[in-house]
Design an enzyme around this catalytic site. Structure first.
Site, PDB file in Angstrom:
ATOM      1  N   ARG A 144       0.818  -1.216   0.000  1.00  0.00           N
ATOM      2  CA  ARG A 144       0.000   0.000   0.000  1.00  0.00           C
ATOM      3  C   ARG A 144       0.851   1.265   0.000  1.00  0.00           C
ATOM      4  O   ARG A 144       0.406   2.335  -0.426  1.00  0.00           O
ATOM      5  CB  ARG A 144      -0.989  -0.020   1.177  1.00  0.00           C
ATOM      6  CG  ARG A 144      -2.153  -0.984   0.936  1.00  0.00           C
ATOM      7  CD  ARG A 144      -2.976  -1.183   2.189  1.00  0.00           C
ATOM      8  NE  ARG A 144      -2.234  -1.872   3.228  1.00  0.00           N
ATOM      9  CZ  ARG A 144      -2.178  -3.199   3.367  1.00  0.00           C
ATOM     10  NH1 ARG A 144      -2.868  -3.980   2.556  1.00  0.00           N
ATOM     11  NH2 ARG A 144      -1.449  -3.753   4.318  1.00  0.00           N
ATOM     12  N   GLU A 155       5.401 -11.084  13.592  1.00  0.00           N
ATOM     13  CA  GLU A 155       4.810 -11.696  14.787  1.00  0.00           C
ATOM     14  C   GLU A 155       5.317 -13.134  14.943  1.00  0.00           C
ATOM     15  O   GLU A 155       5.671 -13.563  16.033  1.00  0.00           O
ATOM     16  CB  GLU A 155       3.285 -11.662  14.643  1.00  0.00           C
ATOM     17  CG  GLU A 155       2.575 -11.890  15.945  1.00  0.00           C
ATOM     18  CD  GLU A 155       1.078 -11.727  15.796  1.00  0.00           C
ATOM     19  OE1 GLU A 155       0.638 -11.273  14.716  1.00  0.00           O
ATOM     20  OE2 GLU A 155       0.366 -12.057  16.759  1.00  0.00           O
TER      21      GLU A 155
HETATM   22  P1  5GP Z   1       4.412  -3.041  11.077  1.00  0.00           P
HETATM   23  O1  5GP Z   1       5.658  -3.526  10.417  1.00  0.00           O
HETATM   24  O2  5GP Z   1       4.502  -1.592  11.495  1.00  0.00           O
HETATM   25  O3  5GP Z   1       3.930  -3.928  12.158  1.00  0.00           O
HETATM   26  O4  5GP Z   1       3.261  -3.172  10.025  1.00  0.00           O
HETATM   27  C1  5GP Z   1       3.104  -2.223   9.073  1.00  0.00           C
HETATM   28  C2  5GP Z   1       2.765  -2.878   7.761  1.00  0.00           C
HETATM   29  O5  5GP Z   1       1.637  -3.736   7.885  1.00  0.00           O
HETATM   30  C3  5GP Z   1       2.419  -1.796   6.769  1.00  0.00           C
HETATM   31  O6  5GP Z   1       3.049  -2.078   5.535  1.00  0.00           O
HETATM   32  C4  5GP Z   1       0.912  -1.847   6.685  1.00  0.00           C
HETATM   33  O7  5GP Z   1       0.503  -1.697   5.350  1.00  0.00           O
HETATM   34  C5  5GP Z   1       0.514  -3.194   7.231  1.00  0.00           C
HETATM   35  N1  5GP Z   1      -0.601  -3.128   8.208  1.00  0.00           N
HETATM   36  C6  5GP Z   1      -0.603  -3.562   9.481  1.00  0.00           C
HETATM   37  N2  5GP Z   1      -1.800  -3.376  10.042  1.00  0.00           N
HETATM   38  C7  5GP Z   1      -2.574  -2.796   9.118  1.00  0.00           C
HETATM   39  C8  5GP Z   1      -3.941  -2.331   9.096  1.00  0.00           C
HETATM   40  O8  5GP Z   1      -4.724  -2.419  10.052  1.00  0.00           O
HETATM   41  N3  5GP Z   1      -4.372  -1.757   7.937  1.00  0.00           N
HETATM   42  C9  5GP Z   1      -3.566  -1.628   6.855  1.00  0.00           C
HETATM   43  N4  5GP Z   1      -4.063  -1.029   5.754  1.00  0.00           N
HETATM   44  N5  5GP Z   1      -2.290  -2.059   6.849  1.00  0.00           N
HETATM   45  C10 5GP Z   1      -1.807  -2.634   7.958  1.00  0.00           C
END
Ligand code: 5GP
Length: 174
Positions: free
Chosen positions: A62, A99
């Protein structure tokens, strides 16, 4: 404030996706509304206009959708950061924790001009693992990270702490 309300009104909560217990923030309604989409792109780039940006790094997948118009708006190049094995030429890779297990994020080794100013961009900041890997990659490539811009930070998760050495800009905090 009107712009933020328009953006917020076009983000949909989807319970139990991709797993039971997760409340997923779905940005596809926003993409399908041109005024909301334009407001989101403007909000992501506006704080970084004055300082100048040479490259926008968008995080798969995204971050590509928001990163491409953001790069054009900043008169900057667009650099995709992808999951391992997708980019065809020589790459730099950075492992990060999921995770369960680990993943690797890659950019093309020649994509970031050494000494250039780089804005990293994604839709959602959750645990911060993906953003952390992207920032480390850009720095290893010789770029200066001028900021990390996201539509939304999930404030219950430690993403902001994981990026405490970066200028973090979140349009919405939920
Ligand atoms: P992080 O590495 O910060 O845990 O996860 C971020 C990544 O997971 C981002 O690339 C994001 O697009 C995706 N992501 C995690 N949770 C969500 C969510 O609730 N909605 C969306 N659109 N993307 C999420």
């Amino acid at each position: 404030a009107a712009a933020l309300e328009l953006i917020q009104a076009h983000i949909r909560d989807v319970p139990d996706f991709p797993r039971p217990g997760v409340l997923f923030k779905d940005i596809t309604p926003l993409l399908n509304h041109p005024q909301a989409f334009a407001a989101a792109v403007a909000g992501l780039v506006d704080p970084f206009r004055a300082g100048g940006v040479d490259h926008v790094v968008g995080l798969e997948a995204r971050g590509f959708i928001f990163g491409a118009p953001a790069a054009l708006a900043l008169d900057a190049g667009f650099v995709p950061a992808r999951k391992a094995g997708k980019l065809p030429a020589d790459t730099l890779g950075q492992a990060y924790d999921l995770e369960y297990g680990t993943a690797v994020l890659e950019i093309h080794a020649d994509a970031i001009t050494p000494g250039s100013r780089v804005l990293v961009l994604d839709d959602v900041l959750a645990t911060g693992g993906t953003g952390r890997a992207a920032v480390d990659l850009v720095r290893r490539a010789g770029g200066t990270v001028v900021g990390f811009s996201v539509l939304m930070e999930l404030s219950a998760l430690p993403g902001r702490e994981k990026l405490s050495d970066v200028e973090l800009h979140a349009l919405l905090s939920v």
